[in-house]
Design a protein around this motif. Structure first.
Motif, PDB file in Angstrom:
ATOM      1  N   GLY A   1      -8.407  10.023   0.917  1.00 29.80           N
ATOM      2  CA  GLY A   1      -8.852   9.206  -0.211  1.00 29.80           C
ATOM      3  C   GLY A   1      -8.500   7.739  -0.048  1.00 29.80           C
ATOM      4  O   GLY A   1      -8.036   7.281   0.986  1.00 29.80           O
ATOM      5  N   LYS A   2      -8.712   7.024  -1.110  1.00 25.94           N
ATOM      6  CA  LYS A   2      -8.483   5.576  -1.126  1.00 25.94           C
ATOM      7  C   LYS A   2      -6.988   5.254  -1.220  1.00 25.94           C
ATOM      8  O   LYS A   2      -6.260   5.875  -1.994  1.00 25.94           O
ATOM      9  N   ARG A   3      -6.561   4.269  -0.427  1.00 25.26           N
ATOM     10  CA  ARG A   3      -5.158   3.833  -0.515  1.00 25.26           C
ATOM     11  C   ARG A   3      -4.951   3.058  -1.808  1.00 25.26           C
ATOM     12  O   ARG A   3      -5.749   2.219  -2.182  1.00 25.26           O
ATOM     13  N   ARG A   4      -3.831   3.333  -2.461  1.00 22.16           N
ATOM     14  CA  ARG A   4      -3.491   2.639  -3.696  1.00 22.16           C
ATOM     15  C   ARG A   4      -2.651   1.416  -3.389  1.00 22.16           C
ATOM     16  O   ARG A   4      -1.807   1.437  -2.506  1.00 22.16           O
TER      17      ARG A   4
ATOM     18  N   TYR B   1       0.834  -1.199   0.000  1.00 18.50           N
ATOM     19  CA  TYR B   1       0.000   0.000   0.000  1.00 18.50           C
ATOM     20  C   TYR B   1       0.865   1.245   0.000  1.00 18.50           C
ATOM     21  O   TYR B   1       1.897   1.300   0.664  1.00 18.50           O
TER      22      TYR B   1
END
Length: 106
Positions: A71-74, A65
């Motif tokens: 926001g959303k973790r990539r 990660y």
């Protein structure tokens, strides 16, 4: 536009090539493939994530990660030593494949 059937066996090679430069995530890899191929090859999202899953299972890449805030973790991917070896093997295989096909395509 290149047919996905033609290039299917080399999706892993393309992805590994990009990961040799630096770890990356799915959308960025997809965008790079589109740009480098000058829009002649657009990898489908399902194809990309199937390749990630297969290559991680085979030990060619590792996922982790990112440290994004908000926001959303990539999920990022990086190439392993086994992935480097596999990449070199696929490049050698491509040289032979290209040589054979070049003999029939005039």
């Amino acid at each position: 536009m290149i047919s996905s059937d033609v290039i299917r066996g080399y999706n892993d090679t393309i992805i590994l090539c990009l990961l040799r430069n630096a770890p990356s995530y799915g959308y960025e890899i997809s965008k790079e493939i589109r740009q480098i191929s000058e829009e002649k090859y657009i990898i489908k999202e399902t194809t990309l994530y199937s390749a990630f899953s297969r290559m991680e299972k085979n030990g060619y890449i590792e996922s982790f990660y990112g440290n994004e805030t908000g926001g959303k973790r990539r999920t990022y991917y990086k190439i392993t030593d086994a992935g480097e070896e596999y990449y070199r093997h696929k490049c050698e295989e491509w040289d032979v494949t290209k040589d054979v096909i070049d003999r029939f395509v005039v």
